[in-house]
Design an enzyme around this catalytic site. Sequence first.
Site, mmCIF file in Angstrom:
data_model
loop_
_atom_site.group_PDB
_atom_site.id
_atom_site.type_symbol
_atom_site.label_atom_id
_atom_site.label_comp_id
_atom_site.label_asym_id
_atom_site.label_seq_id
_atom_site.Cartn_x
_atom_site.Cartn_y
_atom_site.Cartn_z
ATOM 1 N N TYR A 125 -9.796 2.948 -1.685
ATOM 2 C CA TYR A 125 -8.570 2.923 -2.453
ATOM 3 C C TYR A 125 -7.638 4.190 -2.706
ATOM 4 O O TYR A 125 -6.895 4.426 -2.275
ATOM 5 C CB TYR A 125 -8.740 1.863 -3.832
ATOM 6 C CG TYR A 125 -7.350 1.964 -4.301
ATOM 7 C CD1 TYR A 125 -6.317 1.260 -3.978
ATOM 8 C CD2 TYR A 125 -7.451 2.350 -5.791
ATOM 9 C CE1 TYR A 125 -4.990 1.544 -5.003
ATOM 10 C CE2 TYR A 125 -6.308 2.533 -6.588
ATOM 11 C CZ TYR A 125 -5.145 1.990 -5.988
ATOM 12 O OH TYR A 125 -3.828 2.030 -6.749
ATOM 13 N N THR A 172 -1.944 7.243 -7.822
ATOM 14 C CA THR A 172 -2.879 6.591 -8.888
ATOM 15 C C THR A 172 -3.756 7.788 -9.289
ATOM 16 O O THR A 172 -4.117 8.942 -8.505
ATOM 17 C CB THR A 172 -3.815 5.629 -8.330
ATOM 18 O OG1 THR A 172 -4.758 5.226 -9.179
ATOM 19 C CG2 THR A 172 -4.141 5.664 -7.000
HETATM 20 N N1 LIG Z 1 -2.055 -1.765 -11.603
HETATM 21 C C1 LIG Z 1 -2.434 -0.531 -12.065
HETATM 22 O O1 LIG Z 1 -3.022 -0.202 -12.984
HETATM 23 C C2 LIG Z 1 -2.161 0.656 -11.083
HETATM 24 C C3 LIG Z 1 -2.402 1.840 -11.333
HETATM 25 C C4 LIG Z 1 -2.169 2.924 -10.560
HETATM 26 C C5 LIG Z 1 -1.470 2.834 -9.553
HETATM 27 N N2 LIG Z 1 -1.183 1.538 -9.062
HETATM 28 C C6 LIG Z 1 -0.337 1.365 -8.027
HETATM 29 O O2 LIG Z 1 1.042 0.686 -8.338
HETATM 30 C C7 LIG Z 1 1.412 -0.279 -7.282
HETATM 31 C C8 LIG Z 1 1.649 -1.630 -7.848
HETATM 32 O O3 LIG Z 1 0.560 -2.047 -8.396
HETATM 33 P P1 LIG Z 1 0.605 -3.726 -9.135
HETATM 34 O O4 LIG Z 1 -0.546 -3.595 -10.090
HETATM 35 O O5 LIG Z 1 1.969 -3.961 -9.140
HETATM 36 O O6 LIG Z 1 0.071 -4.220 -7.849
HETATM 37 P P2 LIG Z 1 0.562 -5.799 -7.265
HETATM 38 O O7 LIG Z 1 -0.616 -6.425 -6.400
HETATM 39 O O8 LIG Z 1 0.857 -6.560 -8.453
HETATM 40 O O9 LIG Z 1 1.703 -5.420 -6.309
HETATM 41 C C9 LIG Z 1 1.724 -5.089 -5.178
HETATM 42 C C10 LIG Z 1 2.995 -5.735 -4.368
HETATM 43 O O10 LIG Z 1 2.973 -5.403 -2.840
HETATM 44 C C11 LIG Z 1 3.091 -6.432 -2.112
HETATM 45 N N3 LIG Z 1 2.651 -6.048 -0.814
HETATM 46 C C12 LIG Z 1 1.370 -5.606 -0.688
HETATM 47 N N4 LIG Z 1 1.218 -5.113 0.614
HETATM 48 C C13 LIG Z 1 2.392 -5.236 1.261
HETATM 49 C C14 LIG Z 1 2.715 -5.127 2.766
HETATM 50 N N5 LIG Z 1 1.961 -4.918 3.463
HETATM 51 N N6 LIG Z 1 4.117 -5.354 2.842
HETATM 52 C C15 LIG Z 1 4.808 -5.796 1.780
HETATM 53 N N7 LIG Z 1 4.410 -6.056 0.686
HETATM 54 C C16 LIG Z 1 3.101 -5.998 0.379
HETATM 55 C C17 LIG Z 1 2.257 -7.513 -2.631
HETATM 56 O O11 LIG Z 1 2.708 -8.770 -2.228
HETATM 57 C C18 LIG Z 1 2.767 -7.505 -4.141
HETATM 58 O O12 LIG Z 1 4.005 -8.233 -4.763
HETATM 59 C C19 LIG Z 1 0.330 -0.024 -6.073
HETATM 60 O O13 LIG Z 1 0.756 0.793 -5.036
HETATM 61 C C20 LIG Z 1 -0.613 0.536 -6.879
HETATM 62 O O14 LIG Z 1 -1.743 1.090 -5.814
HETATM 63 C C21 LIG Z 1 -1.441 0.430 -9.777
#
Ligand SMILES: NC(=O)c1ccc[n+]([C@@H]2O[C@H](COP(=O)([O-])OP(=O)(O)OC[C@H]3O[C@@H](n4cnc5c(N)ncnc54)[C@H](O)[C@@H]3O)[C@@H](O)[C@H]2O)c1
Length: 330
Positions: free
Chosen positions: A145, A121
Amino acid sequence: MPSKKPVIAVVGGAGYIGSHTAKLLFEKGFSPVIIDNFSTGHHDFIQWGTFYTCCLSDQESLTSLLKKINPVAVFHFAASINVSESVIDPELYYHNNVNGTLNLLSSMRKANISNLIFSSTAAIYGHPESNLILESHPCRPINPYGQSKYMMEHIIKDFHEAYGLNYIIFRYFNAAGADHDHLIGEDHSPETHLIPNILMAASGVKPTLTVFGNNYDTPDGTCIRDYIHVSDLALAHVLGLNYLLDAKQSHCMNLGTSQGLSILELIKQAEIITRTSIAYKFYERRSGDASILVADASFAQSLLDWEPQHSSIDTILNTSWKWFQSRFHV
Ligand SMILES: NC(=O)c1ccc[n+]([C@@H]2O[C@H](COP(=O)([O-])OP(=O)(O)OC[C@H]3O[C@@H](n4cnc5c(N)ncnc54)[C@H](O)[C@@H]3O)[C@@H](O)[C@H]2O)c1
């Protein structure tokens, strides 16, 4: 005989970005296998490929699962992602994100899987020292985070040096937008991301939008972010996978558009797309927010031949709005 499709383990594939990537993997001839504990994910986001319920904390089950499905690569999306929550409860973030990643990498070693694509991120950069952020920009995360993601990057790089793990680390800027078929989109609970909150205010689901801070060092005083369409992120993952499998070279790269938009500019554009007037009120700054985060994504563009196709603000807002209307029946 039909050729066997390469299996990709999509860890966190029931979430927002993981599900869009699973869809594209499927469309491009891969066989996505979703591994998720459904802590924030959705069962109805799993439409492309099979799934297993498993938590990153359960290393034994994770190892047997990876041995069983034998993927050519692991895509690691699973994490706790709420910046404000991480400030209040850092322990949760270090457990789920850092320990979880360490468990996953150990399981991958035990199952002899050596290719990883990891979701990092822009939050690892902290307060930017330049208008456009390059990968070489100093990393000084300003919230737990971002710290947890930076630690995960270090662990991945150490596994590369010591055990030959091949990786691509993608540092996403602000993921936004929704699938063009409106089958999946953003649905976090609580929803802290700006665009869904703007749409809640536009549709009357929430009476007003809260804008955190109007005294940042930006032209209109509100935070500036770089919004990248989730389908463009998915495409980068597929290109990154092909690169990793061919070149076996590990890299870290930004994914963004190199264009910044302030919160007030976004609200104005959303009013046009939704044909409503959006009520908002200012509130004090949130702890852990940088004023401006805009990517220099030229490295990913040149190395992967990746060009964002869907990241105009109109496409982002249009796809988000259509998804929002169908998901929440407004
Ligand atoms: N959404 C954004 O703008 C953004 C920006 C930068 C980075 N990210 C990164 O992208 C990734 C996905 O983000 P997102 O928005 O899709 O989040 P999200 O919460 O929609 O998806 C995360 C998924 O991981 C699963 N999960 C979490 N902890 C878990 C565990 N211990 N075991 C198994 N499954 C687990 C959750 O159930 C969920 O389905 C993350 O790593 C986040 O840090 C997101």
